[in-house]
Design a protein around this motif. Structure first.
Motif, PDB file in Angstrom:
ATOM      1  N   PRO A   1       6.897 -10.066   8.162  1.00 27.99           N
ATOM      2  CA  PRO A   1       6.028  -9.222   8.985  1.00 27.99           C
ATOM      3  C   PRO A   1       6.832  -8.399   9.992  1.00 27.99           C
ATOM      4  O   PRO A   1       7.777  -8.892  10.597  1.00 27.99           O
ATOM      5  CB  PRO A   1       5.130 -10.235   9.704  1.00 27.99           C
ATOM      6  CG  PRO A   1       5.098 -11.422   8.808  1.00 27.99           C
ATOM      7  CD  PRO A   1       6.473 -11.486   8.195  1.00 27.99           C
ATOM      8  N   GLY A   2       6.437  -7.142  10.132  1.00 26.33           N
ATOM      9  CA  GLY A   2       7.064  -6.269  11.115  1.00 26.33           C
ATOM     10  C   GLY A   2       8.115  -5.346  10.556  1.00 26.33           C
ATOM     11  O   GLY A   2       8.433  -4.333  11.182  1.00 26.33           O
ATOM     12  N   VAL A   3       8.670  -5.655   9.382  1.00 19.23           N
ATOM     13  CA  VAL A   3       9.671  -4.760   8.808  1.00 19.23           C
ATOM     14  C   VAL A   3       8.962  -3.569   8.165  1.00 19.23           C
ATOM     15  O   VAL A   3       7.796  -3.656   7.767  1.00 19.23           O
ATOM     16  CB  VAL A   3      10.569  -5.478   7.771  1.00 19.23           C
ATOM     17  CG1 VAL A   3      11.267  -6.657   8.401  1.00 19.23           C
ATOM     18  CG2 VAL A   3       9.771  -5.921   6.546  1.00 19.23           C
ATOM     19  N   PHE A   4       9.659  -2.455   8.077  1.00 22.57           N
ATOM     20  CA  PHE A   4       9.070  -1.261   7.475  1.00 22.57           C
ATOM     21  C   PHE A   4       8.735  -1.514   6.013  1.00 22.57           C
ATOM     22  O   PHE A   4       9.522  -2.072   5.264  1.00 22.57           O
ATOM     23  CB  PHE A   4      10.046  -0.082   7.587  1.00 22.57           C
ATOM     24  CG  PHE A   4       9.634   1.131   6.813  1.00 22.57           C
ATOM     25  CD1 PHE A   4       8.537   1.878   7.200  1.00 22.57           C
ATOM     26  CD2 PHE A   4      10.327   1.509   5.669  1.00 22.57           C
ATOM     27  CE1 PHE A   4       8.138   2.996   6.470  1.00 22.57           C
ATOM     28  CE2 PHE A   4       9.941   2.632   4.940  1.00 22.57           C
ATOM     29  CZ  PHE A   4       8.838   3.366   5.348  1.00 22.57           C
ATOM     30  N   SER A   5       7.529  -1.112   5.614  1.00 20.40           N
ATOM     31  CA  SER A   5       7.079  -1.228   4.230  1.00 20.40           C
ATOM     32  C   SER A   5       7.166  -2.677   3.735  1.00 20.40           C
ATOM     33  O   SER A   5       7.709  -2.957   2.666  1.00 20.40           O
ATOM     34  CB  SER A   5       7.900  -0.307   3.319  1.00 20.40           C
ATOM     35  OG  SER A   5       7.291  -0.133   2.068  1.00 20.40           O
ATOM     36  N   ALA A   6       6.590  -3.580   4.521  1.00 25.41           N
ATOM     37  CA  ALA A   6       6.688  -5.005   4.210  1.00 25.41           C
ATOM     38  C   ALA A   6       5.935  -5.393   2.945  1.00 25.41           C
ATOM     39  O   ALA A   6       6.205  -6.443   2.351  1.00 25.41           O
ATOM     40  CB  ALA A   6       6.161  -5.830   5.392  1.00 25.41           C
ATOM     41  N   ASP A   7       4.990  -4.552   2.505  1.00 22.93           N
ATOM     42  CA  ASP A   7       4.185  -4.899   1.344  1.00 22.93           C
ATOM     43  C   ASP A   7       4.734  -4.355   0.035  1.00 22.93           C
ATOM     44  O   ASP A   7       4.098  -4.474  -1.012  1.00 22.93           O
ATOM     45  CB  ASP A   7       2.744  -4.426   1.542  1.00 22.93           C
ATOM     46  CG  ASP A   7       2.643  -2.929   1.816  1.00 22.93           C
ATOM     47  OD1 ASP A   7       3.705  -2.292   2.003  1.00 22.93           O
ATOM     48  OD2 ASP A   7       1.523  -2.403   1.849  1.00 22.93           O
ATOM     49  N   GLY A   8       5.922  -3.752   0.067  1.00 27.19           N
ATOM     50  CA  GLY A   8       6.525  -3.267  -1.168  1.00 27.19           C
ATOM     51  C   GLY A   8       7.387  -2.053  -0.932  1.00 27.19           C
ATOM     52  O   GLY A   8       7.402  -1.490   0.173  1.00 27.19           O
TER      53      GLY A   8
END
Length: 322
Positions: free
Chosen positions: A155-162
């Protein structure tokens, strides 16, 4: 803005500082004024290098650390805000502070729904501050890693969902033959870096990333002895040995508003770090005004791929003296 709410909470008596123990301030931003807090008790915890450097330069102890009081500076990503509160659950009290545009009101509702005691709430400077009594139920909000297409994110990183759509477009546009020494500016959790290292001609790759959590993910996603992981602000980093090529999908948001100067800073950093025959491969949203800067800094500039939202540009032969 944050300082105004903290000062109001202290002046009104809504917040009483502990006489002993650490006051852990989690993810403040460079420029935040913490002078209303006792300097000898404050510990700053942040993984964003520019913010880390700012508070370290001002003489603050840097965390993480156990604390009597934790102040959570609410980020934009709700999952990250929840994870920060889970990290702070050992404190006697948690102060939750943030702008309305960053979801502070939604987070406070979530705290109540979780069964936490939410005390006095103060509003000022387009934001809110609330005092929360932590409980063991906060453990449910601890950060959980995701596995996306063989990559680990948090959570919190850029584009965490892919993978970001722009990064995918850039990876597909990379040349078949890559040079020996490459850098990935703003490497994130390593998607582009893995694409670069799929080329056997690459001898070394510097992953430059300002967010420590993202870089930790990259270390797990890019298992290759040619990779060097560097926690640094790409805008300020100066390589000791210039690169043959730079790849990047530069950020363009400092807050909620688009900030083209941030991407321009990345372009200047790439220009500065390249050898005279070096090349920059970058992807950016189509509407961002990078063309004039690129033409002023490189002898060759060409768009090599695009879709309805992004363009991939190759810029080569940096102009020195610029």
């Amino acid at each position: 803005m944050r300082s105004a709410r903290l000062e109001l909470a202290l002046a009104s008596g809504a917040l009483v500082l502990p006489a002993l123990g650490n006051i852990l301030v989690m993810r403040p931003r460079a420029g935040d004024d913490l002078s209303m807090l006792p300097h000898n008790q404050v510990v700053v915890q942040t993984g964003f290098k520019p913010d880390y450097d700012y508070f370290a330069a001002h003489g603050y102890r840097m965390g993480p650390a156990d604390a009597a009081l934790a102040i959570v500076c609410v980020p934009r990503a709700k999952a990250e805000a929840r994870a920060m509160m889970a990290q702070a659950m050992g404190a006697a009290l948690i102060v939750v502070d943030g702008q309305k545009t960053d979801g502070i009101e939604s987070l406070m509702k979530d705290c109540k729904a979780l069964g936490l005691q939410v005390g006095e709430t103060l509003s000022k400077a387009h934001g809110k501050l609330a005092i929360v009594t932590p409980g063991p139920q906060l453990a449910a909000w601890a950060a959980v890693a995701s596995e996306v297409d063989g990559f680990r994110t948090l959570p919190g990183v850029f584009s965490a969902d892919g993978p970001d759509r722009g990064s995918v477009l850039l990876a597909q546009a990379l040349p078949a033959k890559m040079p020996a020494r490459v850098a990935d500016l703003g490497a994130g959790w390593g998607y582009l870096s893995r694409a670069v290292l799929a080329h056997a001609t690459v001898q070394s790759l510097d992953l430059i990333e300002a967010e420590a959590v993202a870089l930790d993910c990259a270390r797990q996603n890019v298992i290759d002895p040619r990779a060097q992981f560097i926690w640094a602000d790409a805008l300020a980093y100066k390589t000791l040995k210039p690169w043959d090529m730079v790849v990047m999908n530069p950020p363009f948001h400092a807050g909620r508003e688009a900030e083209a100067s941030l991407g321009m800073g990345f372009i200047k950093a790439a220009h500065r770090g390249l050898v005279p025959s070096g090349q920059l491969f970058m992807v950016a949203n189509r509407h961002l005004p990078y063309d004039k800067l690129l033409v002023s800094l490189f002898k060759q500039v060409e768009v090599i791929a695009s879709d309805s939202a992004f363009t991939v540009t190759r810029a080569a032969y940096p102009i020195r003296g610029k």
